[in-house]
Design an enzyme around this catalytic site. Structure first.
Site, PDB file in Angstrom:
ATOM      1  N   CYS A  20      43.475 -64.969 -32.539  1.00  0.00           N
ATOM      2  CA  CYS A  20      43.390 -63.618 -31.963  1.00  0.00           C
ATOM      3  C   CYS A  20      44.818 -63.101 -31.754  1.00  0.00           C
ATOM      4  O   CYS A  20      45.744 -63.583 -32.421  1.00  0.00           O
ATOM      5  CB  CYS A  20      42.559 -63.605 -30.682  1.00  0.00           C
ATOM      6  SG  CYS A  20      43.243 -64.568 -29.323  1.00  0.00           S
ATOM      7  N   ASN A  53      46.130 -65.386 -27.984  1.00  0.00           N
ATOM      8  CA  ASN A  53      45.679 -66.797 -27.855  1.00  0.00           C
ATOM      9  C   ASN A  53      45.471 -67.183 -26.389  1.00  0.00           C
ATOM     10  O   ASN A  53      45.712 -68.333 -25.996  1.00  0.00           O
ATOM     11  CB  ASN A  53      46.659 -67.761 -28.554  1.00  0.00           C
ATOM     12  CG  ASN A  53      46.120 -69.182 -28.761  1.00  0.00           C
ATOM     13  OD1 ASN A  53      46.894 -70.129 -28.814  1.00  0.00           O
ATOM     14  ND2 ASN A  53      44.825 -69.362 -28.871  1.00  0.00           N
ATOM     15  N   CYS A 112      42.614 -65.303 -24.649  1.00  0.00           N
ATOM     16  CA  CYS A 112      41.236 -64.879 -24.325  1.00  0.00           C
ATOM     17  C   CYS A 112      40.254 -65.323 -25.407  1.00  0.00           C
ATOM     18  O   CYS A 112      39.571 -66.339 -25.278  1.00  0.00           O
ATOM     19  CB  CYS A 112      41.146 -63.369 -24.131  1.00  0.00           C
ATOM     20  SG  CYS A 112      42.165 -62.730 -22.783  1.00  0.00           S
ATOM     21  N   ARG A 113      40.167 -64.569 -26.490  1.00  0.00           N
ATOM     22  CA  ARG A 113      39.117 -64.810 -27.489  1.00  0.00           C
ATOM     23  C   ARG A 113      39.289 -66.128 -28.241  1.00  0.00           C
ATOM     24  O   ARG A 113      38.330 -66.918 -28.330  1.00  0.00           O
ATOM     25  CB  ARG A 113      39.087 -63.642 -28.494  1.00  0.00           C
ATOM     26  CG  ARG A 113      38.670 -62.333 -27.863  1.00  0.00           C
ATOM     27  CD  ARG A 113      38.989 -61.144 -28.770  1.00  0.00           C
ATOM     28  NE  ARG A 113      40.425 -60.933 -28.894  1.00  0.00           N
ATOM     29  CZ  ARG A 113      40.985 -60.020 -29.673  1.00  0.00           C
ATOM     30  NH1 ARG A 113      40.227 -59.239 -30.420  1.00  0.00           N
ATOM     31  NH2 ARG A 113      42.298 -59.878 -29.703  1.00  0.00           N
ATOM     32  N   SER A 114      40.478 -66.363 -28.807  1.00  0.00           N
ATOM     33  CA  SER A 114      40.593 -67.560 -29.671  1.00  0.00           C
ATOM     34  C   SER A 114      40.535 -68.882 -28.901  1.00  0.00           C
ATOM     35  O   SER A 114      39.943 -69.832 -29.419  1.00  0.00           O
ATOM     36  CB  SER A 114      41.808 -67.484 -30.598  1.00  0.00           C
ATOM     37  OG  SER A 114      43.006 -67.439 -29.886  1.00  0.00           O
ATOM     38  N   ASP A 125      38.464 -57.105 -27.890  1.00  0.00           N
ATOM     39  CA  ASP A 125      39.508 -57.663 -27.023  1.00  0.00           C
ATOM     40  C   ASP A 125      39.127 -57.377 -25.562  1.00  0.00           C
ATOM     41  O   ASP A 125      39.032 -56.214 -25.167  1.00  0.00           O
ATOM     42  CB  ASP A 125      40.824 -56.969 -27.390  1.00  0.00           C
ATOM     43  CG  ASP A 125      41.988 -57.480 -26.579  1.00  0.00           C
ATOM     44  OD1 ASP A 125      41.773 -58.259 -25.634  1.00  0.00           O
ATOM     45  OD2 ASP A 125      43.127 -57.083 -26.897  1.00  0.00           O
TER      46      ASP A 125
HETATM   47  P1  4NP Z   1      43.395 -62.167 -26.876  1.00  0.00           P
HETATM   48  O1  4NP Z   1      43.556 -61.063 -25.742  1.00  0.00           O
HETATM   49  O2  4NP Z   1      44.048 -61.613 -28.119  1.00  0.00           O
HETATM   50  O3  4NP Z   1      41.918 -62.307 -27.011  1.00  0.00           O
HETATM   51  O4  4NP Z   1      44.081 -63.426 -26.351  1.00  0.00           O
HETATM   52  C1  4NP Z   1      44.777 -60.465 -25.412  1.00  0.00           C
HETATM   53  C2  4NP Z   1      45.668 -61.133 -24.616  1.00  0.00           C
HETATM   54  C3  4NP Z   1      46.844 -60.525 -24.241  1.00  0.00           C
HETATM   55  C4  4NP Z   1      47.137 -59.255 -24.703  1.00  0.00           C
HETATM   56  C5  4NP Z   1      46.236 -58.593 -25.517  1.00  0.00           C
HETATM   57  C6  4NP Z   1      45.065 -59.204 -25.883  1.00  0.00           C
HETATM   58  N1  4NP Z   1      48.325 -58.626 -24.304  1.00  0.00           N
HETATM   59  O5  4NP Z   1      48.526 -57.443 -24.664  1.00  0.00           O
HETATM   60  O6  4NP Z   1      49.173 -59.237 -23.633  1.00  0.00           O
END
Ligand code: 4NP
Length: 152
Positions: free
Chosen positions: A3, A6, A8-10, A119
């Site tokens: 993602c 790294n 939340c989703r992944s 997201d």
């Molecule tokens: P992820 O979520 O891609 O599912 O881990 C996010 C985590 C952090 C951010 C965006 C999405 N950020 O902008 O910091």
């Protein structure tokens, strides 16, 4: 599982697939990474950790890292959470073989629909739970493919 951050989703997808392959004693190596480097070394987001714990998949031991070109050498398939992640992974592909390894995770559930795992970072706990539910369904499809030798 890839993602953006790294956190939340992944990591949720990674921890959940790890748990299922372990429970089924399948010989599969699973890992995750982010296309961005903002959160390298950090534990998953607390909201994703608590959602995982609520549904029986602990992910608090995972730590964020950034996707790199040599990951193409270590993995047979690279599942991306959305088309932006996929684009960024593909930008690191060194050859056609690398290119063929990366795909959108939700195409396991709905082939060619090109849907994203949304997201949840700026969302609510309900958004985190919705991510968990989507990942659970997509990972069940992957497990069936692994069992049937059809993962490629
Ligand atoms: P992820 O979520 O891609 O599912 O881990 C996010 C985590 C952090 C951010 C965006 C999405 N950020 O902008 O910091």
């Amino acid at each position: 599982m890839v993602c953006l951050g790294n956190i939340c989703r992944s990591p949720m997808a990674d921890g959940h697939l790890r748990k299922k392959v372990k429970d089924l004693k399948l010989n599969v190596f699973v890992d995750s990474a982010g296309t961005a480097n903002y959160h390298v070394g950090k534990a998953p987001d607390k909201r994703m950790i608590s959602t995982g714990a609520k549904f029986g998949t602990p992910i608090d031991d995972l730590r964020a890292r950034q996707f790199k070109a040599t990951d193409f050498d270590k993995f047979d398939v690279i599942y991306c959470m959305d088309s932006e992640n996929l684009k960024n992974v593909l930008s690191l592909a060194r050859n056609e073989n690398d290119y063929q390894k990366a795909r959108l995770l939700l195409n396991e559930l709905q082939p060619n629909a090109d849907l994203a795992v949304p997201d949840p970072y700026f969302g609510t706990m309900a958004d985190f739970e919705a991510v968990y539910e989507l990942l659970d369904k997509a990972i069940d499809c992957i497990i069936e493919k692994i069992k049937n030798g059809k993962i490629r």
